[in-house]
Motif scaffolding. Structure first.
Motif, PDB file in Angstrom:
ATOM      1  N   ALA A 126      -4.097  15.922  -0.921  1.00  0.00           N
ATOM      2  CA  ALA A 126      -3.821  17.297  -0.502  1.00  0.00           C
ATOM      3  C   ALA A 126      -3.433  17.382   0.974  1.00  0.00           C
ATOM      4  N   VAL A 127      -3.613  16.297   1.718  1.00  0.00           N
ATOM      5  CA  VAL A 127      -3.280  16.254   3.148  1.00  0.00           C
ATOM      6  C   VAL A 127      -2.048  15.371   3.333  1.00  0.00           C
ATOM      7  N   PRO A 128      -1.064  15.795   4.125  1.00  0.00           N
ATOM      8  CA  PRO A 128       0.138  14.988   4.320  1.00  0.00           C
ATOM      9  C   PRO A 128      -0.190  13.576   4.834  1.00  0.00           C
ATOM     10  N   PRO A 129       0.562  12.569   4.381  1.00  0.00           N
ATOM     11  CA  PRO A 129       0.279  11.188   4.810  1.00  0.00           C
ATOM     12  C   PRO A 129       0.257  10.990   6.325  1.00  0.00           C
ATOM     13  N   ALA A 130       1.163  11.646   7.044  1.00  0.00           N
ATOM     14  CA  ALA A 130       1.184  11.483   8.505  1.00  0.00           C
ATOM     15  C   ALA A 130      -0.117  11.981   9.119  1.00  0.00           C
ATOM     16  N   ALA A 131      -0.646  13.074   8.581  1.00  0.00           N
ATOM     17  CA  ALA A 131      -1.902  13.622   9.086  1.00  0.00           C
ATOM     18  C   ALA A 131      -3.057  12.704   8.735  1.00  0.00           C
ATOM     19  N   ARG A 132      -3.077  12.194   7.501  1.00  0.00           N
ATOM     20  CA  ARG A 132      -4.164  11.307   7.095  1.00  0.00           C
ATOM     21  C   ARG A 132      -4.170  10.040   7.942  1.00  0.00           C
ATOM     22  N   ALA A 133      -2.985   9.487   8.208  1.00  0.00           N
ATOM     23  CA  ALA A 133      -2.904   8.262   9.007  1.00  0.00           C
ATOM     24  C   ALA A 133      -3.351   8.515  10.438  1.00  0.00           C
ATOM     25  N   ALA A 134      -2.888   9.621  11.030  1.00  0.00           N
ATOM     26  CA  ALA A 134      -3.279   9.960  12.403  1.00  0.00           C
ATOM     27  C   ALA A 134      -4.774  10.212  12.491  1.00  0.00           C
ATOM     28  N   VAL A 161      -3.207   3.176   5.529  1.00  0.00           N
ATOM     29  CA  VAL A 161      -3.126   4.507   4.922  1.00  0.00           C
ATOM     30  C   VAL A 161      -1.681   4.832   4.540  1.00  0.00           C
ATOM     31  N   LEU A 162      -0.731   4.489   5.392  1.00  0.00           N
ATOM     32  CA  LEU A 162       0.675   4.727   5.073  1.00  0.00           C
ATOM     33  C   LEU A 162       1.153   3.813   3.952  1.00  0.00           C
ATOM     34  N   ALA A 163       0.699   2.560   3.967  1.00  0.00           N
ATOM     35  CA  ALA A 163       1.121   1.611   2.933  1.00  0.00           C
ATOM     36  C   ALA A 163       0.677   2.068   1.550  1.00  0.00           C
ATOM     37  N   ARG A 164      -0.434   2.760   1.474  1.00  0.00           N
ATOM     38  CA  ARG A 164      -0.882   3.294   0.181  1.00  0.00           C
ATOM     39  C   ARG A 164       0.125   4.277  -0.395  1.00  0.00           C
ATOM     40  N   GLU A 165       0.988   4.834   0.484  1.00  0.00           N
ATOM     41  CA  GLU A 165       2.034   5.764   0.065  1.00  0.00           C
ATOM     42  C   GLU A 165       3.414   5.106   0.095  1.00  0.00           C
ATOM     43  N   ASP A 166       3.449   3.770   0.179  1.00  0.00           N
ATOM     44  CA  ASP A 166       4.715   3.009   0.250  1.00  0.00           C
ATOM     45  C   ASP A 166       5.534   3.385   1.471  1.00  0.00           C
ATOM     46  N   ILE A 167       4.844   3.635   2.579  1.00  0.00           N
ATOM     47  CA  ILE A 167       5.498   3.973   3.841  1.00  0.00           C
ATOM     48  C   ILE A 167       5.202   2.865   4.846  1.00  0.00           C
ATOM     49  N   VAL A 168       6.257   2.357   5.482  1.00  0.00           N
ATOM     50  CA  VAL A 168       6.120   1.322   6.507  1.00  0.00           C
ATOM     51  C   VAL A 168       6.859   1.797   7.749  1.00  0.00           C
ATOM     52  N   LEU A 169       6.165   1.886   8.860  1.00  0.00           N
ATOM     53  CA  LEU A 169       6.817   2.308  10.106  1.00  0.00           C
ATOM     54  C   LEU A 169       7.621   1.156  10.691  1.00  0.00           C
ATOM     55  N   ALA A 188      -2.935  16.390  16.949  1.00  0.00           N
ATOM     56  CA  ALA A 188      -1.794  16.867  16.165  1.00  0.00           C
ATOM     57  C   ALA A 188      -0.514  16.144  16.556  1.00  0.00           C
ATOM     58  N   ASP A 189      -0.363  15.851  17.851  1.00  0.00           N
ATOM     59  CA  ASP A 189       0.837  15.162  18.331  1.00  0.00           C
ATOM     60  C   ASP A 189       0.939  13.740  17.770  1.00  0.00           C
ATOM     61  N   LEU A 190      -0.204  13.113  17.488  1.00  0.00           N
ATOM     62  CA  LEU A 190      -0.151  11.770  16.915  1.00  0.00           C
ATOM     63  C   LEU A 190       0.491  11.812  15.531  1.00  0.00           C
ATOM     64  N   ALA A 191       0.189  12.810  14.749  1.00  0.00           N
ATOM     65  CA  ALA A 191       0.836  12.959  13.444  1.00  0.00           C
ATOM     66  C   ALA A 191       2.334  13.192  13.605  1.00  0.00           C
ATOM     67  N   VAL A 192       2.715  13.990  14.599  1.00  0.00           N
ATOM     68  CA  VAL A 192       4.132  14.230  14.872  1.00  0.00           C
ATOM     69  C   VAL A 192       4.828  12.924  15.269  1.00  0.00           C
ATOM     70  N   LEU A 193       4.167  12.123  16.098  1.00  0.00           N
ATOM     71  CA  LEU A 193       4.743  10.856  16.527  1.00  0.00           C
ATOM     72  C   LEU A 193       4.955   9.923  15.338  1.00  0.00           C
ATOM     73  N   ILE A 194       4.019   9.907  14.410  1.00  0.00           N
ATOM     74  CA  ILE A 194       4.201   9.094  13.207  1.00  0.00           C
ATOM     75  C   ILE A 194       5.468   9.540  12.470  1.00  0.00           C
ATOM     76  N   GLY A 195       5.701  10.843  12.408  1.00  0.00           N
ATOM     77  CA  GLY A 195       6.920  11.349  11.783  1.00  0.00           C
ATOM     78  C   GLY A 195       8.164  10.897  12.509  1.00  0.00           C
ATOM     79  N   VAL A 196       8.138  10.914  13.829  1.00  0.00           N
ATOM     80  CA  VAL A 196       9.289  10.460  14.625  1.00  0.00           C
ATOM     81  C   VAL A 196       9.570   8.976  14.357  1.00  0.00           C
ATOM     82  N   LEU A 197       8.522   8.164  14.379  1.00  0.00           N
ATOM     83  CA  LEU A 197       8.704   6.731  14.164  1.00  0.00           C
ATOM     84  C   LEU A 197       9.176   6.431  12.744  1.00  0.00           C
ATOM     85  N   ASN A 198       8.738   7.224  11.796  1.00  0.00           N
ATOM     86  CA  ASN A 198       9.141   7.042  10.400  1.00  0.00           C
ATOM     87  C   ASN A 198      10.660   7.185  10.222  1.00  0.00           C
ATOM     88  N   ARG A 199      11.288   7.938  11.100  1.00  0.00           N
ATOM     89  CA  ARG A 199      12.719   8.178  10.966  1.00  0.00           C
ATOM     90  C   ARG A 199      13.564   7.225  11.789  1.00  0.00           C
TER      91      ARG A 199
END
Length: 201
Positions: A126-134, A161-169, A188-199
């Motif tokens: 129920a929580v976005p992966p970026a938030a859970r990882a951060a 935590v990201l790998a459980r969702e098949d996400i690799v930064l 909160a910014d750490l979750a945003v940074l994970i999103g930036v790195l993901n792209r």
């Protein structure tokens, strides 16, 4: 005078942050595994043995992600034994300190169980992966469960935590900046940074 308990501050902040506002992540894995690249690059140049130990722990953490192994302190301790090349990696037995003594992480009879509860939440769909990882990264930083190597444990957990969702930064270096237990905006910014790195490609 005893420093304020920064773990208590983090548990308060953890409840205040709107984790649902974390960015969505792409599940397609990039060509480059940022954790491996970090180990093979700056870590190996500084300390080849440290790099090998981290890579061994990373392999275990990725395997545990594929197997969907229940996430708890015992699982982290297994990775930490690889990181530190020790036979045991127990939960700390007293208060922990960081940032030259400016942050103190208290220990109560409930701290270990509270940490396991937080780890369990790292798999909550129920929580976005970026938030859970951060959040999991910061849980390790501020519970400070081990006597040594908590920064490495935090990064391994984030990757897991990201790998459980098949996400690799494709990059992890920027994640390693100083974080403060009483800083909701920084969390909160750490979750945003994970999103930036993901792209990044």
């Amino acid at each position: 005078m005893t420093a304020t308990d920064s773990l208590s501050a983090w548990l308060r902040v953890r409840r205040e942050v709107d984790w649902q506002r974390a960015p969505a992540l792409r599940r397609a894995a990039p060509d480059r595994d940022g954790f491996r690249s970090w180990c093979e690059g700056p870590v190996r140049r500084r300390d080849p043995l440290r790099a090998e130990r981290l890579l061994a722990a990373h392999a275990r953490a990725r395997e545990d992600a594929v197997r969907r192994t229940p996430l708890n302190f015992a699982l982290l301790a297994g990775w930490q034994r690889e990181v530190l090349a020790v036979e045991r990696a127990p939960f700390r037995a007293g208060d922990a300190w960081a940032k030259a003594g400016r942050e103190r992480y208290g220990l109560t009879p409930h701290t270990r169980a509270d940490f396991d509860s937080c780890l369990y939440e790292a798999t909550d769909p129920a929580v976005p992966p970026a938030a859970r990882a951060a959040r999991a990264y910061l849980d390790v930083a501020f519970f400070h469960p081990f006597d040594d190597g908590n920064a490495r444990a935090a990064l391994l957990l984030l990757v897991h935590v990201l790998a459980r969702e098949d996400i690799v930064l494709p990059e992890v270096g920027p994640l390693q900046t100083t974080r403060y237990a009483d800083d909701p905006a920084g969390a909160a910014d750490l979750a945003v940074l994970i999103g930036v790195l993901n792209r990044r490609r």
